[in-house]
Design an enzyme around this catalytic site. Structure first.
Site, PDB file in Angstrom:
ATOM      1  CB  SER A   1      -0.961  -0.033   1.184  1.00  0.00           C
ATOM      2  OG  SER A   1      -1.971   0.931   1.052  1.00  0.00           O
TER       3      SER A   1
ATOM      4  CG  HIS B   1      -5.969  -2.268   0.589  1.00  0.00           C
ATOM      5  ND1 HIS B   1      -5.292  -1.832  -0.525  1.00  0.00           N
ATOM      6  CD2 HIS B   1      -5.362  -1.671   1.657  1.00  0.00           C
ATOM      7  CE1 HIS B   1      -4.328  -1.001  -0.161  1.00  0.00           C
ATOM      8  NE2 HIS B   1      -4.349  -0.886   1.154  1.00  0.00           N
TER       9      HIS B   1
ATOM     10  CG  ASP C   1      -7.107  -2.640  -3.102  1.00  0.00           C
ATOM     11  OD1 ASP C   1      -7.599  -1.709  -2.427  1.00  0.00           O
ATOM     12  OD2 ASP C   1      -5.937  -3.014  -2.978  1.00  0.00           O
TER      13      ASP C   1
END
Length: 251
Positions: free
Chosen positions: A104, A230, A200
């Site tokens: 991320s 995610h 996601d």
């Protein structure tokens, strides 16, 4: 997996005290770079340490300032600070070539490291990489009331799927503009794997496509995993991450 080991600490030249855990082994050293408001006790960070041990590979995980077990207030930090933290950790806690694994926001930080320490990067794996999210996701998604609040009180609250709301500061947004990656060519002259799930909810697939379009190198692949979100940390996703690490390591 759970982690019962105590962290060690590194004090950077900026005076920030960072918690880390490091295990020895052969190189290239695998370095895990975590996400926004996450820490090195998460599933991916801990599981990859066990994987590195099984492979006889050196491994480093750490917390940015204001995250996890590191000192500092999260609200005082920004992309530039956390990139400085990462650079200090890489410079002082590792030797030789590196394989960066960025999750991320850690994907954004790892891309910044490829510019700052290009001679040391042997491979790159990103998991739901979120380069430029402060500008293209947060700022671009703010309505006028939120932008006004950010200007007047220098922070705004956003809902989170992971617990308490995120408090987004004016400093975070403005500093993020100094570190944008997706506006220019990104040179990645080493094996690179971008991984992301099609479900996601935090990083739009368009970000992955933009990243792939900007990236230049001879061995770059984007993998979309149908139905994964995610977190990207169930057993199937962890196997994909480990396989990607082996590929970029030449193993």
């Amino acid at each position: 997996m759970t982690d019962q080991t105590a962290p060690q600490y590194l004090t950077t030249s900026r005076g920030r005290r960072l918690a880390y855990r490091k295990t020895g082994g052969t190189g290239p050293t695998i370095v895990f770079l975590g996400g926004f408001k996450s820490d090195m006790l998460g599933t991916k960070a801990v599981d990859l340490e066990a994987f590195a041990k099984d492979q006889g590979r050196a491994y480093l995980r750490f917390d940015y300032s204001g995250h996890g077990e590191s000192d500092g207030d999260f609200l005082d930090g920004c992309i530039g600070d956390w990139a400085e933290d990462a650079e200090a950790a890489l410079d002082r806690l590792t030797d030789g070539p590196l394989v960066l694994v960025g999750s991320s926001m850690g994907g954004w930080i790892s891309l910044l490291m490829t510019r700052r320490l290009p001679e040391r990067i042997a491979g790159l794996v990103t998991i739901a990489a979120a380069p430029d999210f402060t500008e293209d996701s947060m700022w671009a998604g703010f309505d006028q009331a939120q932008r006004t609040a950010l200007d007047m009180v220098e922070q705004v609250s956003l809902p989170s799927d992971y617990g308490e709301p995120y408090i987004i500061t004016k400093k975070l947004i403005e500093d993020g503009r100094n570190h944008l990656m997706l506006r220019d060519r990104i040179d990645l002259p080493f094996p690179t794997r971008f991984l992301i799930g099609t479900k996601d909810e935090a990083v739009d697939l368009s970000v992955a496509y933009r990243l792939l379009d900007r990236a230049e190198g001879g061995d770059i692949r984007l993998t979309l995993v149908k139905g994964k979100d995610h977190r990207f940390s169930d057993p199937e996703c962890m196997e994909l991450i480990k396989q990607a690490i082996l590929e970029v390591s030449g193993s």
